[in-house]
Design an enzyme around this catalytic site. Sequence first.
Site, short mmCIF file in Angstrom:
data_model
loop_
_atom_site.label_atom_id
_atom_site.label_comp_id
_atom_site.label_asym_id
_atom_site.label_seq_id
_atom_site.Cartn_x
_atom_site.Cartn_y
_atom_site.Cartn_z
N ILE A 218 0.82 -1.23 0.00
CA ILE A 218 0.00 0.00 0.00
C ILE A 218 0.85 1.27 0.00
CG2 ILE A 218 -0.29 0.27 2.51
CD1 ILE A 218 -3.35 0.73 1.83
N GLY B 234 3.78 -4.63 11.01
CA GLY B 234 2.88 -4.86 9.88
C GLY B 234 2.79 -3.66 8.95
N VAL B 235 1.57 -3.39 8.52
CA VAL B 235 1.38 -2.31 7.55
C VAL B 235 1.68 -0.95 8.20
CG1 VAL B 235 -1.13 -2.04 7.90
CG2 VAL B 235 -0.13 -1.54 5.68
N ASP B 236 1.44 -0.84 9.48
CA ASP B 236 1.72 0.40 10.22
C ASP B 236 3.22 0.73 10.14
OD1 ASP B 236 1.35 2.53 11.93
OD2 ASP B 236 0.86 1.35 13.69
N GLY C 222 -4.31 -9.10 10.18
CA GLY C 222 -2.94 -9.56 10.40
C GLY C 222 -2.76 -9.92 11.87
N TYR D 152 -4.00 -8.67 14.41
CA TYR D 152 -5.25 -8.62 15.19
C TYR D 152 -6.17 -9.82 14.93
CZ TYR D 152 -4.26 -3.87 16.93
OH TYR D 152 -3.72 -2.77 17.57
#
Length: 177
Positions: free
Chosen positions: A16, A37-39, A128, A130
Amino acid sequence: MSTTKTTSIEVIRGDITKVHVDAIVNAANTSLLGGGGVDGAIHRAAGPVLLEECRTIRNRQGGCAVGDAVLTSAGNLPARFVIHAVGPVWNGGNSCESELLARTYLKSLEIANDNGLRSIAFPNISTGTYQFPKARAVDIVLSTVTEFLRESRRISRIVFVCLDEENYQLYRKRIPM
Ligand code: ADP
């Protein structure tokens, strides 16, 4: 004469942080101080300005509740803005997780709409670390988006960015090319 505007809904497989849209959504946590992760990927790619803005918001309002979201600029990302949205941790399904996931997506769409943003990209929030069940999440996400688009068509492009194959296949089955 009335014209019906259409909103394109797309699915892509990938990262992303590379997507050119008005806003990408971050699967943030309640601290807003970054994570894995994405964060982590978004903070790394955007640079330190993102954390600075998140800290300012945190100092002002004390983090971000589950189901809520906040807007920052996007630093070095190709997107113009980042919407930091906090999805629920899956806890067996009896802790309002589905309602909270719907609220997380809805809030992100509302923030985009309220700021005049026309295109938005979502990662697969909560699926993910979570551990929200992926197939259940897709149902919730697509019904939330459909409901939102009944009220407002100002957003012209919604992109679901799937890093993992399982999410990609689940979305591809539901969204034609
Ligand atoms: P959560 O804590 O909300 O579950 P994660 O970051 O652990 O958040 O995972 C959410 C989703 O984001 C997962 O499906 C994971 O595969 C995906 N993801 C991780 N990195 C990226 C990335 N760079 N671009 C798009 N999706 C990503």
